[in-house]
Design a protein around this motif. Structure first.
Motif, short mmCIF file in Angstrom:
data_model
loop_
_atom_site.label_atom_id
_atom_site.label_comp_id
_atom_site.label_asym_id
_atom_site.label_seq_id
_atom_site.Cartn_x
_atom_site.Cartn_y
_atom_site.Cartn_z
N GLY A 91 -2.28 -5.60 -3.95
CA GLY A 91 -2.36 -6.01 -2.85
C GLY A 91 -1.64 -7.34 -2.30
N LEU A 92 -0.54 -7.73 -3.11
CA LEU A 92 0.20 -9.16 -2.59
C LEU A 92 1.50 -8.63 -2.00
N ALA A 93 1.76 -7.34 -1.53
CA ALA A 93 2.68 -7.24 -0.65
C ALA A 93 3.98 -6.85 -1.29
N LYS A 94 3.81 -6.65 -2.70
CA LYS A 94 5.15 -6.62 -3.65
C LYS A 94 6.05 -5.32 -3.07
N THR A 95 5.21 -4.26 -2.67
CA THR A 95 6.05 -2.93 -2.57
C THR A 95 6.54 -3.23 -1.07
N THR A 96 6.03 -3.87 -0.10
CA THR A 96 6.55 -4.15 1.16
C THR A 96 7.57 -5.08 1.06
N ALA A 97 7.59 -5.89 0.26
CA ALA A 97 8.72 -7.01 -0.02
C ALA A 97 9.93 -6.19 -0.41
N ALA A 98 9.70 -5.43 -1.52
CA ALA A 98 10.77 -4.46 -1.87
C ALA A 98 11.71 -3.67 -0.81
N THR A 99 10.75 -2.92 0.00
CA THR A 99 11.18 -1.94 0.97
C THR A 99 12.08 -3.11 2.01
N THR A 100 11.27 -3.99 2.04
CA THR A 100 11.86 -4.80 3.16
C THR A 100 13.28 -5.42 2.84
N ILE A 101 13.35 -5.73 1.73
CA ILE A 101 14.74 -6.38 1.16
C ILE A 101 15.80 -5.37 1.12
N ALA A 102 15.43 -3.88 0.75
CA ALA A 102 16.27 -2.78 1.00
C ALA A 102 16.76 -2.60 2.37
N SER A 103 15.93 -2.60 3.36
CA SER A 103 16.07 -2.53 4.67
C SER A 103 16.94 -3.71 5.35
N ALA A 104 16.73 -4.93 4.81
CA ALA A 104 17.33 -6.09 5.24
C ALA A 104 18.99 -5.97 4.67
N MET A 105 19.37 -5.14 3.84
CA MET A 105 20.54 -5.08 3.27
C MET A 105 21.33 -3.62 3.74
N SER A 106 20.52 -2.97 4.30
CA SER A 106 20.80 -1.33 4.88
C SER A 106 21.18 -0.61 3.46
N GLY A 107 20.11 -0.78 2.48
CA GLY A 107 20.37 -0.06 1.22
C GLY A 107 19.53 0.96 0.91
N THR A 108 19.80 1.60 -0.25
CA THR A 108 18.74 2.68 -0.48
C THR A 108 17.57 2.15 -1.14
N PHE A 109 16.38 2.53 -1.37
CA PHE A 109 15.33 2.32 -1.97
C PHE A 109 14.47 3.40 -2.67
N SER A 110 14.10 3.08 -3.99
CA SER A 110 13.33 4.08 -4.91
C SER A 110 12.03 3.28 -5.48
N ARG A 111 11.10 4.01 -5.54
CA ARG A 111 9.75 3.53 -6.07
C ARG A 111 9.63 4.18 -7.26
N ILE A 112 9.21 3.67 -8.54
CA ILE A 112 8.86 4.57 -9.46
C ILE A 112 7.51 4.04 -10.11
N GLN A 113 6.52 4.90 -9.94
CA GLN A 113 5.29 4.56 -10.74
C GLN A 113 5.09 4.82 -12.05
N CYS A 114 5.02 3.94 -12.74
CA CYS A 114 5.22 4.27 -14.33
C CYS A 114 3.64 4.51 -14.74
N THR A 115 3.80 5.61 -15.59
CA THR A 115 2.52 6.18 -16.05
C THR A 115 2.91 6.51 -17.46
N PRO A 116 1.91 6.75 -18.53
CA PRO A 116 1.97 6.90 -19.85
C PRO A 116 2.92 8.23 -20.15
N ASP A 117 2.67 9.18 -19.17
CA ASP A 117 3.66 10.33 -19.36
C ASP A 117 5.07 10.32 -18.76
N LEU A 118 5.52 9.05 -18.19
CA LEU A 118 6.67 9.16 -17.70
C LEU A 118 7.67 9.21 -18.58
N MET A 119 8.72 10.04 -18.36
CA MET A 119 9.77 10.24 -19.58
C MET A 119 11.16 9.57 -19.00
N PRO A 120 12.27 9.23 -19.81
CA PRO A 120 13.36 8.79 -19.51
C PRO A 120 14.14 9.46 -18.67
#
Length: 335
Positions: free
Chosen positions: A61-90
């Motif tokens: 709840g300390l705005a980490k996701t918001t900060a990441a998306t904002t930085i991506a928007s600020a440089m007109s770049g693409t953004f991806s969010r990967i939620q890590c879980t124990p069954d996440l594969m390479p």
């Protein structure tokens, strides 16, 4: 150090002015969407300019996701969010090959790591194999799918997070892998006045407004990165950095008695390189074309806290890495 200001001659006044304008535009976008979190902004932008990646540790709840998306928007770049879980594969991260029964051929589907800004949420929830795949992509700047190599977009930066209060179902990130992060920033709660502003903006809906934003382009960010590499670093600063990392290993110009009772493994050469690169990025943000000792000192905790392996005694006595880092910097003479 002032006499060395014009020693490099690589960064013109026009380039400095353009850099200042671009950085102000990025900051303006961030300011409009995120309240407070100055340390988070500095860590993200500094990491981006130095072509590095940042590991964030904080409660939810300390705005980490918001900060990441904002930085991506600020440089007109693409953004991806990967939620890590124990069954996440390479393959879930880097991509895979898909077989088409209609054509009888394989097609490559690139994974979410192929973006300018990647948020790797709760990295310590993924297995060691998946962590290694992601860190390899971060280090090499490319992925390998079906024997073919795919370059990651430029610029490319990763913001990985880990939750310090939940241990069940987590995998500790090894020190050797943590060392590949340029910085590790530990976020704190916003100030009461900032929390009031958060509530006010939410109630009035102003968080969703995008007025007055003037994003830069990815080409502008590449210009900033190239400019950072041209920031002058005097030999005295380089020797200062080397003295610091050597002191964390028990050596240095003024070895600290009893330090190695608290530090099992000191900073690697990559730690010294990171101190210099972060210093260059901070110098450009301050409008200078040369590094001063304060640039090396400013983010010392973020650069070194994850590179020092503490002994069992240090852990038992709750000796913090920040206290050890301050001890080292106080012992090494400032040029």
């Amino acid at each position: 150090m002032a006499m060395k200001e014009m020693a490099s001659g690589d960064i013109s006044a026009a380039d400095l002015a353009r850099s200042a304008d671009l950085l102000e535009r990025i900051h303006g976008t961030f300011r409009g969407r995120v309240v407070g979190q100055d340390a988070l902004y500095t860590a993200l932008v500094t990491s981006l300019l130095a072509r590095g990646h940042v590991l964030l540790e904080s409660v939810p709840g300390l705005a980490k996701t918001t900060a990441a998306t904002t930085i991506a928007s600020a440089m007109s770049g693409t953004f991806s969010r990967i939620q890590c879980t124990p069954d996440l594969m390479p393959n879930d991260i880097v991509g895979t090959q898909m077989y088409s029964y209609e054509t009888g051929t394989f097609t490559t589907q690139l994974g979410p790591v192929h973006a300018n800004v990647v948020l790797l949420d709760e990295i310590n929830r993924s297995s060691a194999k998946t962590q290694s795949a992601m860190l390899e992509a971060m280090q090499e700047g490319q992925t390998s799918i079906g024997g073919a190599v795919y370059e990651l977009p430029r610029p490319f930066t990763v913001m990985a997070t880990q939750n310090p209060i939940e241990e069940e179902g987590t995998y500790v990130l090894p020190e050797a892998q943590m060392d590949r992060f340029l910085m590790k920033e530990v976020l704190t709660y916003p100030k009461p006045a900032e929390e009031v502003e958060i509530l006010t903006r939410t109630a009035t809906g102003t968080f969703n407004r995008r007025r007055g934003e003037n994003p830069v382009t990815t080409e502008d960010v590449l210009f900033l990165q190239n400019t950072v590499q041209r920031v002058y670093v005097d030999d005295a600063i380089k020797k200062y950095v080397v003295a610091i990392v050597n002191t964390t290993r028990g050596g240095g110009p003024r070895p600290i008695q009893g330090l190695m009772e608290n530090i099992r493994v000191g900073a690697s050469p990559r730690g010294g390189l990171s101190l210099m690169q972060v210093g260059q990025a901070l110098a450009l943000q301050a409008g200078r074309n040369y590094v001063i000792p304060d640039d090396v000192k400013q983010l010392r905790h973020a650069v070194l806290r994850h590179r020092l392996v503490r002994t069992f005694d240090a852990l038992a006595n709750d000796v913090t890495p920040e206290a050890l880092i301050d001890m080292v910097f106080n012992a090494v003479p400032t040029p």
